[in-house]
Design an enzyme around this catalytic site. Sequence first.
Site, PDB file in Angstrom:
ATOM      1  N   LYS A  63       0.826  -1.213   0.000  1.00  0.00           N
ATOM      2  CA  LYS A  63       0.000   0.000   0.000  1.00  0.00           C
ATOM      3  C   LYS A  63       0.863   1.266   0.000  1.00  0.00           C
ATOM      4  O   LYS A  63       0.458   2.304  -0.504  1.00  0.00           O
ATOM      5  CB  LYS A  63      -0.904  -0.031   1.233  1.00  0.00           C
ATOM      6  CG  LYS A  63      -1.891   1.112   1.331  1.00  0.00           C
ATOM      7  CD  LYS A  63      -2.818   0.884   2.509  1.00  0.00           C
ATOM      8  CE  LYS A  63      -3.726   2.048   2.781  1.00  0.00           C
ATOM      9  NZ  LYS A  63      -4.603   1.790   3.927  1.00  0.00           N
ATOM     10  N   GLU A  88     -10.548   6.615   5.462  1.00  0.00           N
ATOM     11  CA  GLU A  88     -10.512   5.753   6.653  1.00  0.00           C
ATOM     12  C   GLU A  88     -11.067   6.442   7.909  1.00  0.00           C
ATOM     13  O   GLU A  88     -11.889   5.873   8.615  1.00  0.00           O
ATOM     14  CB  GLU A  88      -9.085   5.240   6.884  1.00  0.00           C
ATOM     15  CG  GLU A  88      -8.702   4.169   5.877  1.00  0.00           C
ATOM     16  CD  GLU A  88      -7.203   3.917   5.761  1.00  0.00           C
ATOM     17  OE1 GLU A  88      -6.438   4.400   6.604  1.00  0.00           O
ATOM     18  OE2 GLU A  88      -6.807   3.224   4.800  1.00  0.00           O
ATOM     19  N   ASP A 142      -5.055   7.020  14.443  1.00  0.00           N
ATOM     20  CA  ASP A 142      -4.937   5.677  13.862  1.00  0.00           C
ATOM     21  C   ASP A 142      -3.486   5.213  13.904  1.00  0.00           C
ATOM     22  O   ASP A 142      -2.647   5.699  13.153  1.00  0.00           O
ATOM     23  CB  ASP A 142      -5.465   5.731  12.410  1.00  0.00           C
ATOM     24  CG  ASP A 142      -5.395   4.377  11.703  1.00  0.00           C
ATOM     25  OD1 ASP A 142      -4.797   3.434  12.252  1.00  0.00           O
ATOM     26  OD2 ASP A 142      -5.950   4.272  10.585  1.00  0.00           O
TER      27      ASP A 142
HETATM   28  P1  ADP Z   1      -2.620  -1.458   9.516  1.00  0.00           P
HETATM   29  O1  ADP Z   1      -3.679  -0.411   9.622  1.00  0.00           O
HETATM   30  O2  ADP Z   1      -1.244  -0.887   9.341  1.00  0.00           O
HETATM   31  O3  ADP Z   1      -2.942  -2.512   8.522  1.00  0.00           O
HETATM   32  P2  ADP Z   1      -3.520  -2.687  12.029  1.00  0.00           P
HETATM   33  O4  ADP Z   1      -4.496  -1.651  12.395  1.00  0.00           O
HETATM   34  O5  ADP Z   1      -4.032  -4.021  11.670  1.00  0.00           O
HETATM   35  O6  ADP Z   1      -2.477  -2.182  10.944  1.00  0.00           O
HETATM   36  O7  ADP Z   1      -2.511  -2.824  13.285  1.00  0.00           O
HETATM   37  C1  ADP Z   1      -1.497  -3.758  13.341  1.00  0.00           C
HETATM   38  C2  ADP Z   1      -0.618  -3.485  14.536  1.00  0.00           C
HETATM   39  O8  ADP Z   1      -1.383  -3.579  15.754  1.00  0.00           O
HETATM   40  C3  ADP Z   1       0.528  -4.493  14.658  1.00  0.00           C
HETATM   41  O9  ADP Z   1       1.734  -3.837  14.986  1.00  0.00           O
HETATM   42  C4  ADP Z   1       0.058  -5.349  15.828  1.00  0.00           C
HETATM   43  O10 ADP Z   1       1.131  -5.957  16.514  1.00  0.00           O
HETATM   44  C5  ADP Z   1      -0.651  -4.343  16.700  1.00  0.00           C
HETATM   45  N1  ADP Z   1      -1.578  -4.964  17.652  1.00  0.00           N
HETATM   46  C6  ADP Z   1      -2.578  -5.826  17.376  1.00  0.00           C
HETATM   47  N2  ADP Z   1      -3.202  -6.210  18.512  1.00  0.00           N
HETATM   48  C7  ADP Z   1      -2.581  -5.560  19.543  1.00  0.00           C
HETATM   49  C8  ADP Z   1      -2.767  -5.542  20.969  1.00  0.00           C
HETATM   50  N3  ADP Z   1      -3.712  -6.278  21.573  1.00  0.00           N
HETATM   51  N4  ADP Z   1      -1.946  -4.759  21.690  1.00  0.00           N
HETATM   52  C9  ADP Z   1      -0.976  -4.012  21.097  1.00  0.00           C
HETATM   53  N5  ADP Z   1      -0.754  -3.997  19.770  1.00  0.00           N
HETATM   54  C10 ADP Z   1      -1.538  -4.770  18.999  1.00  0.00           C
HETATM   55 MG    MG Z   2      -5.394   0.531   9.350  1.00  0.00          MG
END
Ligand code: ADP
Ligand code: MG
Length: 615
Positions: free
Chosen positions: A82, A180, A202
């Site tokens: 992305k 978003e 975010d």
């Molecule tokens: P993106 O928007 O970049 O695709 P996400 O919103 O899916 O990413 O976030 C992914 C990140 O969130 C990763 O670094 C993951 O390790 C972290 N993450 C997911 N669950 C938890 C949690 N329970 N506590 C802390 N960090 C978390």
């Molecule tokens: Mg995201």
Amino acid sequence: MALLQISEPGKSQDPHQKKYYVGIDLGTTNSLVALISNGFPRVLKNKEGSELFPSIVSYKKDSVIVGEYFNDSASITFSSIKRMIGKNIKDLNSSDFYSPCEFIGDDSIVKFKVFKNLLTPIEISSEILKHLKNITEQTLMGDIEGCVITVPAYFDDAQRQATKDAASLSGLKVLRLLNEPTAAAIAYGLASKKISKIMVYDLGGGTFDISILDLNDGVFKVLSTGGDSSLGGDDFDYLIVDYIQSKLDIELDSEKKYILYLYAKKIKVALSETEIVDIELEKIGLENTKLTFSRDDFNLLINDLVQKTLKISSEVLLDANLSVNDINEIILVGGSTRTPFIKYSVKNFFNKEPLSDINPDNVVAIGASIQADILSGSSKEELLLLDVIPLSLGVETMGELVEVIIPRNSTIPTSSSKEYTTFKDGQTAMSIHVIQGERDLVSDCRSLAKFIIKDIPPMLAGAARIKLEFQIDADGILSVSATETTTNKVTSIEVKPSYGINDSQIEKMLKDSFDNAHTDIKSRHLNEAIVEGKRVILSINSALKIDGSDLLNEKELKYIYKARDELEEMLNSGEKESIIDAVKNLEKVSETYVSRRMNSNIQKIMKGTDIKEFN
Ligand code: ADP
Ligand code: MG
């Protein structure tokens, strides 16, 4: 006799497959699909029961696998594609995007050398969307009829268009692209509020985005955006890796380090639920030294990065001319906002409890699914979800002036048209210059595109009619079409970078337009007078060439020439009033001549707005 229909064994008896409308959060790290089912949002799960589909595309010689990371030499694996969508080679060279293979490209696109193929980020992203489409259709046993895909608020036109192209390549029909942060606000039902200022924080895996939305009677406007494209939860994982390495006083090889990194991620997630974890080093093939890691240790490690996000938040507030007290709602989005220290820090900073009841991983996809449901027409709700254009759009007219066709802050989708005419007799081509900005002079605005209308039938100046139509679709993409009305010939272009400008630039352009309003008006009036003068000279010259010596005696001719030459001289004087007077004088001196030219078009020539001739 009518033939009987017999269905194929094992196939559905129902010839009409079910049709679904879904919301897709196409994330840098993870992607999600959600839909409204029986009135409630439902986030789709994969076979392992996870709602997150890693945005990873791995190519092998003859196959593509989505969602799994392959570190072997037989695979070329892309993560965070992305970051590259809608970008060019210069962007790639100056970004922190890690390319797993060689690449080539130019000003408009990047191509990766994937075995025998050259693949663009659009094609690679389309594999993620294709994967999501297949899984969704298998799970739901139906077809996706349409979808809403979310994009970051700061995405420019090229990035938005590239996302749409990726969707079409994957066979998905995009009903709308949705910002978003706007999706997150919809998920929380904020769209029904009359007026509200919403801050969306975010923090994902590799990116931090912050946006301020202004909600006014169902219209969402992005007031300002900011962030750091290389700050996210993954950085927390690296910090834990470094911490463990330094505690043990060892330097691991890259393979072991990667295993430790995956383990660090688990530790981090566990610390969102518990206060302390035992680090089980034997799990990653290391000697079992007793080591614990507490939430406090973790908070200390990430404190600098968290403070950085808050500093960026203050800057974004400043950009929008707001203070923390002006913000009515704060929404937490992205997996990393599950970290208790982040929730706490954001709450402290804004002095307000952030909204975090909806799973921050899912909130964007849920908002998109609500929007998809509304656009499908099956929802009873009538949510108006409009965006506005940040800067006026227009064209260059004679005298290097800008004529606005769609004013700033118009809600989109929208369209508007204006008619233009030719400047010279026999003119067969016109150059259309599309401009963005608030200033009167072209040189003070931003040039978006140029195109040429050819094959205009030769006519007298002012007789041709060119209808210019500006259309901005719901995704903010501008198309311009020009129709020559006698032949109905259409020339059109899609203008890519209409948003390709960041908010501080927009603000600067607006500020400049206010600061310079007075001088701008003056230059506009002067330029208009010059254009008018040139037009009158041209039309008199062309008329005289046709019948001057037939209709006028020498004395009369001399008077007209004199008035014309005086006007010609005046054009360079920079004095608007003198030019206007000289035009009036020439018109007065030519009155008898005009009245003698019974069938002439001269009056017509002197009216209308022209676009610069193409030369
Ligand atoms: P993106 O928007 O970049 O695709 P996400 O919103 O899916 O990413 O976030 C992914 C990140 O969130 C990763 O670094 C993951 O390790 C972290 N993450 C997911 N669950 C938890 C949690 N329970 N506590 C802390 N960090 C978390
Ligand atoms: Mg995201």
